[in-house]
Design a protein around this motif. Sequence first.
Motif, PDB file in Angstrom:
ATOM      1  N   ASP A 132      39.929  35.064  52.324  1.00 29.52           N
ATOM      2  CA  ASP A 132      38.557  35.482  52.627  1.00 29.52           C
ATOM      3  C   ASP A 132      38.507  36.486  53.772  1.00 29.52           C
ATOM      4  O   ASP A 132      37.671  37.400  53.765  1.00 29.52           O
ATOM      5  CB  ASP A 132      37.691  34.261  52.966  1.00 29.52           C
ATOM      6  N   GLU A 133      39.371  36.320  54.766  1.00 29.50           N
ATOM      7  CA  GLU A 133      39.387  37.275  55.870  1.00 29.50           C
ATOM      8  C   GLU A 133      39.763  38.665  55.364  1.00 29.50           C
ATOM      9  O   GLU A 133      39.140  39.672  55.721  1.00 29.50           O
ATOM     10  CB  GLU A 133      40.372  36.842  56.958  1.00 29.50           C
ATOM     11  N   LEU A 134      40.784  38.728  54.522  1.00 27.73           N
ATOM     12  CA  LEU A 134      41.203  40.021  53.983  1.00 27.73           C
ATOM     13  C   LEU A 134      40.118  40.616  53.087  1.00 27.73           C
ATOM     14  O   LEU A 134      39.857  41.825  53.131  1.00 27.73           O
ATOM     15  CB  LEU A 134      42.499  39.866  53.198  1.00 27.73           C
ATOM     16  N   ALA A 135      39.498  39.785  52.259  1.00 25.65           N
ATOM     17  CA  ALA A 135      38.440  40.275  51.374  1.00 25.65           C
ATOM     18  C   ALA A 135      37.285  40.859  52.180  1.00 25.65           C
ATOM     19  O   ALA A 135      36.724  41.902  51.820  1.00 25.65           O
ATOM     20  CB  ALA A 135      37.947  39.146  50.475  1.00 25.65           C
ATOM     21  N   GLN A 136      36.927  40.220  53.275  1.00 25.54           N
ATOM     22  CA  GLN A 136      35.864  40.727  54.133  1.00 25.54           C
ATOM     23  C   GLN A 136      36.253  42.079  54.739  1.00 25.54           C
ATOM     24  O   GLN A 136      35.424  42.996  54.835  1.00 25.54           O
ATOM     25  CB  GLN A 136      35.563  39.721  55.249  1.00 25.54           C
ATOM     26  N   MET A 137      37.525  42.228  55.113  1.00 28.38           N
ATOM     27  CA  MET A 137      37.989  43.485  55.692  1.00 28.38           C
ATOM     28  C   MET A 137      38.014  44.603  54.654  1.00 28.38           C
ATOM     29  O   MET A 137      37.724  45.761  54.962  1.00 28.38           O
ATOM     30  CB  MET A 137      39.370  43.298  56.317  1.00 28.38           C
ATOM     31  N   VAL A 138      38.345  44.273  53.401  1.00 27.73           N
ATOM     32  CA  VAL A 138      38.280  45.273  52.336  1.00 27.73           C
ATOM     33  C   VAL A 138      36.828  45.675  52.092  1.00 27.73           C
ATOM     34  O   VAL A 138      36.503  46.863  51.956  1.00 27.73           O
ATOM     35  CB  VAL A 138      38.919  44.740  51.044  1.00 27.73           C
ATOM     36  N   SER A 140      34.361  45.668  54.158  1.00 21.78           N
ATOM     37  CA  SER A 140      33.829  46.458  55.269  1.00 21.78           C
ATOM     38  C   SER A 140      34.542  47.796  55.451  1.00 21.78           C
ATOM     39  O   SER A 140      34.186  48.565  56.337  1.00 21.78           O
ATOM     40  CB  SER A 140      33.923  45.651  56.571  1.00 21.78           C
ATOM     41  N   GLY A 141      35.560  48.068  54.622  1.00 18.91           N
ATOM     42  CA  GLY A 141      36.255  49.340  54.696  1.00 18.91           C
ATOM     43  C   GLY A 141      37.389  49.388  55.694  1.00 18.91           C
ATOM     44  O   GLY A 141      37.968  50.449  55.920  1.00 18.91           O
ATOM     45  N   ARG A 142      37.750  48.254  56.275  1.00 18.86           N
ATOM     46  CA  ARG A 142      38.860  48.250  57.250  1.00 18.86           C
ATOM     47  C   ARG A 142      40.220  48.124  56.574  1.00 18.86           C
ATOM     48  O   ARG A 142      41.244  48.391  57.190  1.00 18.86           O
ATOM     49  CB  ARG A 142      38.650  47.113  58.251  1.00 18.86           C
ATOM     50  N   LEU A 143      40.245  47.691  55.329  1.00 21.16           N
ATOM     51  CA  LEU A 143      41.463  47.655  54.524  1.00 21.16           C
ATOM     52  C   LEU A 143      41.166  48.283  53.173  1.00 21.16           C
ATOM     53  O   LEU A 143      40.027  48.278  52.704  1.00 21.16           O
ATOM     54  CB  LEU A 143      41.940  46.213  54.311  1.00 21.16           C
ATOM     55  N   ASP A 144      42.209  48.841  52.551  1.00 21.54           N
ATOM     56  CA  ASP A 144      42.064  49.393  51.206  1.00 21.54           C
ATOM     57  C   ASP A 144      42.408  48.366  50.137  1.00 21.54           C
ATOM     58  O   ASP A 144      41.763  48.325  49.081  1.00 21.54           O
ATOM     59  CB  ASP A 144      42.974  50.617  51.046  1.00 21.54           C
ATOM     60  N   TYR A 145      43.440  47.572  50.393  1.00 19.89           N
ATOM     61  CA  TYR A 145      43.915  46.606  49.404  1.00 19.89           C
ATOM     62  C   TYR A 145      44.262  45.286  50.099  1.00 19.89           C
ATOM     63  O   TYR A 145      44.701  45.278  51.251  1.00 19.89           O
ATOM     64  CB  TYR A 145      45.161  47.118  48.679  1.00 19.89           C
ATOM     65  N   ALA A 146      44.094  44.200  49.350  1.00 22.23           N
ATOM     66  CA  ALA A 146      44.510  42.879  49.818  1.00 22.23           C
ATOM     67  C   ALA A 146      45.585  42.342  48.882  1.00 22.23           C
ATOM     68  O   ALA A 146      45.411  42.354  47.654  1.00 22.23           O
ATOM     69  CB  ALA A 146      43.325  41.923  49.862  1.00 22.23           C
TER      70      ALA A 146
END
Length: 323
Positions: A132-138, A140-146
């Motif tokens: 869920d943390e990674l999904a939230q970052m994707v 919000s645009g802070r990550l491209d892929y999880a």
Amino acid sequence: MNLELRHLKVVCAIAETGSVTKAASTLGLAQPALTAQLQRIERTLGGPLFERDRRGARPTALGELVLARARVLLPAMKGLQDEAARLAGTGTTLSRYRFGGVNSPLVGRLVHRLAADQPHAQISTYASWYVDELAQMVLSGRLDYALAGVCGDATPSAEFGLTWRAIAVDAVFVVLPEAHPLAAADEVKLEMLRDEQWAVAPGDGCFGDCFAAACARAGFTPRKMYETDIRGCLDLVDAGEAVALAQATFRPVSGLVTRPLAGAPLRWRLLLGWHPEAPAAGIADRVLGHAVAAYTDSLHRNPDYLAWLARNPAFGPQQMAAA
């Protein structure tokens, strides 16, 4: 009039050609129009920038000052524009890849493959214990892929709106010390581990409903669990104080062995996720292909698992399969 970068380009062109007429030709402007523009620039800066005579145009002291600044600012702005264009991507490639991973065995090999395919790309990674943390970052645009995993048929939360694709489906193995009585077995029945203590890393994993249900089906409730980081889990197993679960692609560690659980009661699906409206979506299939290839690379360090996959073809790479 406010001074702009295009005005600095005019000043540099005149200095480089030594003539307003030649500079006008270089810039694709009429000579009277360039002369009028130069006069406006000089009025803005408060004095003449060039001495002009039959021999051409030579910078004044004020002109030399402006040129010195322009020769720093113009290349810097060009570099900024080039970098922005690279980061924005073109829809068929990206120049920046930001990956987040949850206990993923693929990160290193995926980075290696992308770096070989795009040597000038910027690649960064972020580690988390939770999908869920990674999904939230994707989102919000802070990550491209999880890069994440889920146990059994579970799926990541739909509230973040990500697209998920399966990279591979692995059996979950048990990690034992070499001296363990079951270490020599070809496979281990889960019920034979009823008296063991377990080492578990925090975060998302099979130690939860899936594991409890599998143990219940095998007729027992698991004993004490030690929660620690991955290194701590390995140390506990090595000391003979616990056993642990592991992805079947787990890198062999001296003094420990991994063995399949009979009947594969636990499955771990490796997933790649991205936001369908982000630039990363445009090349997601390409990145997924690299991820599957990275997974396949990881199999070659574990010939025992390769042999197991040959007998269990439902497991292994799942390229383009929907999650």
